[in-house]
Design an enzyme around this catalytic site. Structure first.
Site, mmCIF file in Angstrom:
data_model
loop_
_atom_site.group_PDB
_atom_site.id
_atom_site.type_symbol
_atom_site.label_atom_id
_atom_site.label_comp_id
_atom_site.label_asym_id
_atom_site.label_seq_id
_atom_site.Cartn_x
_atom_site.Cartn_y
_atom_site.Cartn_z
ATOM 1 N N LYS A 145 0.818 -1.225 0.000
ATOM 2 C CA LYS A 145 0.000 0.000 0.000
ATOM 3 C C LYS A 145 0.848 1.270 0.000
ATOM 4 O O LYS A 145 0.434 2.296 -0.504
ATOM 5 C CB LYS A 145 -0.948 0.004 1.199
ATOM 6 C CG LYS A 145 -2.114 -0.961 1.025
ATOM 7 C CD LYS A 145 -3.181 -0.724 2.066
ATOM 8 C CE LYS A 145 -4.385 -1.624 1.809
ATOM 9 N NZ LYS A 145 -4.129 -3.034 2.233
ATOM 10 N N SER A 157 2.025 -9.694 -0.845
ATOM 11 C CA SER A 157 1.693 -8.268 -0.775
ATOM 12 C C SER A 157 2.053 -7.630 0.557
ATOM 13 O O SER A 157 2.242 -6.418 0.632
ATOM 14 C CB SER A 157 0.202 -8.074 -1.056
ATOM 15 O OG SER A 157 -0.565 -8.931 -0.233
ATOM 16 N N GLU A 185 -10.333 6.898 4.081
ATOM 17 C CA GLU A 185 -11.133 6.018 4.917
ATOM 18 C C GLU A 185 -10.365 4.714 5.035
ATOM 19 O O GLU A 185 -9.494 4.408 4.230
ATOM 20 C CB GLU A 185 -12.506 5.765 4.291
ATOM 21 C CG GLU A 185 -12.560 4.634 3.285
ATOM 22 C CD GLU A 185 -11.820 4.936 1.994
ATOM 23 O OE1 GLU A 185 -11.829 6.107 1.578
ATOM 24 O OE2 GLU A 185 -11.252 3.995 1.411
#
Ligand SMILES: *Cc1c(COP(=O)(O)O)cnc(C)c1O
Length: 422
Positions: free
Chosen positions: A101, A390, A123
């Site tokens: 991310k 990931s 969010e």
């Protein structure tokens, strides 16, 4: 204007099209008030994305702040154990904040600074996106507000703690079911009132155009590195590229570079949860249908009234009812095959990878590993499979401890007051 730098879908059509569609999916279904903000974002992105100082600032942060390139590791033990294809692990968990991310957060933070925005909002559901956003906000000196449903704030206390340590304001949303979709609504309301000075930092390859494109492009560094790394290691391209798919950012990051290499099999793994009964999983392609929700058209798990269906997954990062629009398109045209991994298979794959390779993978990533555990043995020995790991699994300590029933850990939690998730 068709932008020649955009990726091709294999048929020679640059995607998305000018309206932000991938075939029939995607687009921009938002209140009138937000259209100028999305236009401004798209114009800024086109203005900056290939500009030299912008690219070098992003690259520098990816390298010196986050530690890229992440390694592409040949998992010899796992490969031998499964007895088939050669398995390589792309170790995104070794980057800053422990997951991919950070890639699109860095990109979007640099973009926000070029756009002269004064604050960042986002969010978060599981809290991982909030954490990565709070991280780059700290680095860039942006005040940051993270909207989070009250239920999620309770479940994800560690992430909330770290977000606050990083200087973010965590706004607890008490509306509705007090989870992710309510946090999305609260963030959109904030953006509507503060469009002028606020950058809304999105956490996956979804939402209204241009977000799916921007997030995909910033994540594509994963696949570009994999191409160079596998050429160096094997002297040829891989046969299969496997990734878990929540909203779809880490998967597109891995695949985008390879969409035109039609011989390469692309496999997306969704959260199979406890079963494929409604409410027990998050497989949008097993029971979901097309709809327009949260600003874009795609597949969503919905009830009969078109309301978002409750989902379940052992991994908080995959329990989202929608999926990025490019995934819906790639699945329809048969370019990507999707497959579920159940909670049980995920824990087994997690344990096998830890035991054989000493790698603690995130539970999200363990979905991709579960596909490999099931399938690698039946692939020829000269096949090369790349799995996108990931993220790393440190964050999943409560869930894994619960799943394996570790009594000593439970005792520690009780004694020191750390909350169990549930
Ligand atoms: C958030 C998250 C995911 C799911 O998001 P995508 O946008 O589908 O990549 C997967 N893995 C990890 C480690 C995550 O934190």
């Amino acid at each position: 204007m068709v932008d020649e730098n955009q990726e091709q879908d294999g048929g020679g059509v640059p995607l998305p099209d000018e309206q932000g569609f991938y075939g029939q999916y995607g687009g921009r279904y938002v209140p009138e008030m937000l259209v100028p903000a999305l236009d401004e974002l798209e114009a800024a992105y086109q203005r900056w994305k290939d500009e030299e100082s912008f690219v070098s600032e992003v690259d520098d942060l990816l390298k010196n702040y986050s530690g890229r390139p992440t390694p592409l590791y040949f998992a010899r033990n796992l490969s031998e154990h499964l007895g088939g294809a050669k398995i390589y692990l792309k170790q995104e968990g070794l980057g800053a904040t422990g997951a991919h991310k950070i890639n699109h957060c860095i990109g979007q933070a640099v973009l926000a600074s070029r756009m002269k925005k004064k604050r960042i909002i986002c969010e978060t559901g599981a809290g991982q996106h909030g954490l990565a956003t709070a991280t780059v906000a700290a680095r860039f000196g942006f005040p940051c507000t993270v909207y989070m449903g009250a239920e999620d704030v309770r479940r994800q206390a560690t992430n909330v703690f770290w977000m606050r340590q990083l200087g973010a304001t965590v706004e607890t949303v008490e509306d509705g079911t007090r989870t992710l979709k309510d946090a999305v609504n609260a963030a959109l309301k904030d953006w509507t009132w503060n469009v002028g000075d606020t950058y809304y930092l999105l956490g996956s390859a979804l939402g209204p155009h241009p977000y799916p494109m921007i997030v995909r492009d910033f994540q594509s560094v994963i696949g570009r590195e994999v191409r160079a790394q596998i050429m160096e290691a094997e002297g040829r391209l891989p046969d299969v590229l496997v990734a878990c798919v929540g909203g779809g950012s880490n998967a597109l990051g891995l695949w985008n570079e390879f969409l035109d290499d039609e011989a390469i099999r692309l496999v997306g793994v969704e959260a199979g949860g406890r079963s494929l009964e409604p409410g027990e999983h998050a497989c949008r392609f097993e029971g979901g249908r097309t709809g327009v929700i949260e600003g874009y058209k795609s597949y969503f798990l919905q009830n009969d009234d078109g309301q978002v269906q409750k989902t379940h997954s052992i991994s908080a990062g995959l329990d989202y009812a929608g999926i990025g629009p490019q995934h819906a398109y790639l699945r329809d045209i048969g370019r990507v095959e999707f497959s579920p991994a159940s909670d049980r298979e995920v824990i087994e794959a997690f344990q096998l990878t830890a035991g054989k390779e000493g790698i603690i993978a995130a539970l999200e990533s363990s979905h991709a590993l579960a596909w490999v555990v099931k399938n690698a043995g039946s692939l020829p020995e000269d096949n090369v499979v790349v799995v996108n790991v990931s993220g790393r699994g440190d964050k999943d300590i409560f869930i894994v401890a619960d799943a394996v029933g570790d009594e000593a850990w439970m005792k520690y939690c009780r004694e020191y007051g750390a909350g169990r998730i549930q």
